[in-house]
Each structure stands twice: as C-alpha cells, then as structure tokens.
Design a protein around this motif. Structure first.
Motif, PDB file in Angstrom:
ATOM      1  N   GLY A 114       0.838  -1.203   0.071  1.00  0.00           N
ATOM      2  CA  GLY A 114       0.069  -0.133   0.185  1.00  0.00           C
ATOM      3  C   GLY A 114       0.668   1.357  -0.034  1.00  0.00           C
ATOM      4  N   ILE A 115       1.912   1.250  -0.830  1.00  0.00           N
ATOM      5  CA  ILE A 115       2.736   2.403  -0.858  1.00  0.00           C
ATOM      6  C   ILE A 115       2.816   3.065  -2.242  1.00  0.00           C
ATOM      7  CG2 ILE A 115       5.279   2.841  -0.715  1.00  0.00           C
ATOM      8  CD1 ILE A 115       5.694   0.552   0.856  1.00  0.00           C
ATOM      9  N   LEU A 137     -10.727  -0.954  -3.212  1.00  0.00           N
ATOM     10  CA  LEU A 137     -10.550  -1.394  -4.691  1.00  0.00           C
ATOM     11  C   LEU A 137      -9.328  -0.755  -5.305  1.00  0.00           C
ATOM     12  CD1 LEU A 137     -14.303  -1.145  -5.461  1.00  0.00           C
ATOM     13  CD2 LEU A 137     -12.692  -3.442  -5.167  1.00  0.00           C
ATOM     14  N   LEU A 138      -8.936   0.664  -4.850  1.00  0.00           N
ATOM     15  CA  LEU A 138      -8.120   1.529  -5.571  1.00  0.00           C
ATOM     16  C   LEU A 138      -6.667   1.074  -5.093  1.00  0.00           C
ATOM     17  CD1 LEU A 138      -9.586   5.074  -5.347  1.00  0.00           C
ATOM     18  CD2 LEU A 138      -9.391   3.833  -7.181  1.00  0.00           C
ATOM     19  N   ARG A 139      -6.697   0.600  -3.824  1.00  0.00           N
ATOM     20  CA  ARG A 139      -5.114   0.231  -3.388  1.00  0.00           C
ATOM     21  C   ARG A 139      -4.850  -1.298  -4.032  1.00  0.00           C
ATOM     22  NH1 ARG A 139      -2.829  -1.375   2.694  1.00  0.00           N
ATOM     23  NH2 ARG A 139      -1.355  -2.954   1.819  1.00  0.00           N
ATOM     24  N   PHE A 180      -3.568   1.968  -6.655  1.00  0.00           N
ATOM     25  CA  PHE A 180      -3.606   3.242  -6.401  1.00  0.00           C
ATOM     26  C   PHE A 180      -3.705   3.489  -4.971  1.00  0.00           C
ATOM     27  CE2 PHE A 180      -4.953   2.968 -10.651  1.00  0.00           C
ATOM     28  CZ  PHE A 180      -4.362   4.205 -11.611  1.00  0.00           C
ATOM     29  N   PRO A 181      -2.838   3.294  -4.051  1.00  0.00           N
ATOM     30  CA  PRO A 181      -3.007   3.185  -2.428  1.00  0.00           C
ATOM     31  C   PRO A 181      -3.406   4.657  -2.122  1.00  0.00           C
ATOM     32  CG  PRO A 181      -0.907   2.988  -3.094  1.00  0.00           C
ATOM     33  CD  PRO A 181      -1.545   2.954  -4.363  1.00  0.00           C
ATOM     34  N   ALA A 182      -3.651   4.843  -0.516  1.00  0.00           N
ATOM     35  CA  ALA A 182      -3.762   6.201  -0.201  1.00  0.00           C
ATOM     36  C   ALA A 182      -2.340   6.703  -0.076  1.00  0.00           C
ATOM     37  CB  ALA A 182      -4.618   5.986   1.140  1.00  0.00           C
ATOM     38  N   ASP A 183      -2.427   8.207  -0.167  1.00  0.00           N
ATOM     39  CA  ASP A 183      -1.300   8.970  -0.293  1.00  0.00           C
ATOM     40  C   ASP A 183      -1.103   9.951   0.827  1.00  0.00           C
ATOM     41  OD1 ASP A 183      -2.988  10.892  -0.380  1.00  0.00           O
ATOM     42  OD2 ASP A 183      -2.254  12.029  -2.244  1.00  0.00           O
TER      43      ASP A 183
END
Length: 302
Positions: free
Chosen positions: A204-205, A273-275, A279-282
């Motif tokens: 998740g990076i 779903l994004l991760r 597209f993980p959280a920034d």
C-alpha cells in the motif's frame, strides 16, 4: 499481487519476453495454451465443438483438427459466434482458476495475443507491448514458423495496429536486435518497474516516480484516457464519473484524476478497490499510483 498483460503482434518476440519474466519468477498464464487445453481430446469443450460443427473437425487420433474447425467456424458471423459461445466461457473459467491459485505476492503475467482486440487492457495493472517492424516479423514467421509469406502478411494485417497498441501500452519493448537485446529490455523492465510496483501494491505504498521510465511512456498523449479507463474498471458501478482534472506535461508531472462516487456507501468501498488496483492512499486524503513509471493522483468525491 499485480496482473500484467503481455501482448504484441505475431513474430514480435512476445515469447522471449514471457520466458525472461518466468526465469525471474513470474507466474505465467498463457492464453493460447489455455485455449488449447479447454478443447483437448476428451474435454467437454471438444465435445461441444463436435456437436456444433460435426465430427469431421477431428483428426484420426480424436484430437481437434484446427484448420478443419477454422474452415467451418469462420465462414460467417453466426458460426464465429457459435465458436466463441463455446470456447470463451471455458477459457474465462480456466483463467480464473489459475488467477485464484497465484501466490499473494505474485507478478502474474498474462500472455494474451488478443488483449487489444478484446478491449482487456483496463483490467490489468500494467500492459506491456512487444513490437517489431512488419518486414522483420514477416521474415521471422516465414523462416522460423514456416508460414507462407502471403499468409503471414494477412495474419499481421488482421491484428491490432501499432496505434491501437500504443494507446493501451504502459511499456513498449522494441525487438529489432538480437534475442539477448530483447531479453535485457525485459529484465530491466522487470527489475526497475514490475518488482517495485508489485511490492508497492502489496504494502500500500505510493511510488516514487522514476524519470527515465516516465519519459519512455509509449504515448503520453493518451495517458489520461488510459488511466481513466483503468479507474472505471476498478470503480465500476460505484462511480458516476471519472475524469482527468490535470494532465501531465513534464517528465515528473503527475496526472490528476477525479472519481465521483455514486453515493457515500460507494465512496467507502473505493479505497480498498483502488489500493488493490494500484492506487493506494497517499496520506493526504487522496490516492496515488504505485507504479514508478506512471505518476498519477486520484481524488474521490461523493
């Protein structure tokens, strides 16, 4: 885990890239191999084909006679639809089985000749295209595979164009040199981009962009469309809109996109779903690309 779509025209050298990835630990799913497996002797798939097209599509050993099937299945749209109706669900089911069996830290490489033609690109974390000059490909097909030159040219012409492939490609490998030259390109891509990408997704990076990889984007002009299509594939019915709100214009510039969630409930489902989709959280309330070769930032609004 990440899913990588590998494609390219006949004679381009896709098998060399696939073999190079496998040597480095890729989990390979070969679409052509699956297509043969599901209609092998004794399978329900072959029985269904015989029922639809007749037992003269079999050779004396009871195996599928592919030229004989082609002579019947490609005569008109209805016959082609019958063939697809039988084989596509079987191929899809077997592909799903293999995906489910992949390790959690795998780089799954799906060798898919018709990836572009089948509009499958948005469903992969990354798409790699292997390309070579048409004349070089014809030469290889005639001299290495024994095809008639006219047949080789006709088959190449029936496949996706270079423009269509560039529109979906995240990486473009050019096979105009030796086998070792292409293998080295594949090795560099594996080491510098795919391995870090998979690790970033699993942890998740957000990726640190690598300028050399970004500059080599096959077609920067369509990057926004490519990313939009990927996000639609991830969000599905949870989104009412996906749009580019800031286009990348420099080597390290980040493409900014926005997803409008259908409602608050849908918005709460999107982070996972994004991760998983790269597209993980920034850390600033948005999401960003885990791919070091494709900088992007995504916001979600409800």
């Amino acid at each position: 885990m990440i899913r990588v779509g590998l494609t390219g025209g006949m004679g381009a050298g896709k098998s060399t890239v696939a073999a190079t990835f496998v040597e480095r630990g890729a989990y390979l799913i070969d679409a052509d191999k699956i297509a043969r497996e599901v209609v092998a002797a004794g399978t329900p798939g072959l029985a269904a084909l015989v029922e639809a097209f007749g037992d003269d599509i079999l050779d004396p050993a009871g195996e599928l006679n592919r030229p004989g099937l082609a002579a019947k299945a490609f005569v008109d749209d209805e016959s082609r639809a019958t063939l697809n109706r039988i084989t596509h669900p079987l191929i899809g089911a077997r592909t799903t089985e293999l995906l489910d069996a992949a390790p959690g830290d795998a780089i799954v490489v799906q060798d898919t000749p018709l990836l572009v033609e089948g509009h499958m690109a948005p469903f992969f974390h990354s798409v790699i295209v292997v390309d070579a000059d048409v004349e070089m490909r014809v030469h290889r097909l005639v001299n290495s595979r024994g095809l008639d030159e006219a047949d080789a040219r006709a088959r190449i012409a029936a496949q996706a164009t270079e423009e269509q492939r560039r529109a979906v490609a995240d990486a473009w490998l050019v096979n105009h040199g030796t086998h070792d030259d292409l293998a080295q390109q594949a090795t560099d891509l594996w080491t510098q981009r795919l391995v870090p990408y998979e690790l970033n997704v699993r942890r998740g990076i957000v990726a640190e962009p690598v300028a050399e990889l970004v500059a080599a984007d096959p077609d920067p002009a369509v990057l926004g469309t490519r990313l939009t299509n990927r996000l639609w594939a991830l969000a599905g019915e949870r989104a009412t809109a996906v749009e580019v709100i800031g286009a990348a214009t420099g080597i390290r510039a980040v493409t900014a996109l926005q997803i409008t969630a259908r409602d608050e409930a849908a918005a709460t489902e999107l982070p996972d779903l994004l991760r998983a989709g790269g597209f993980p959280a920034d850390g600033d309330g948005a999401y960003a690309s885990a791919d070091p070769g494709r900088p992007a930032r995504v916001t979600v609004v409800a």
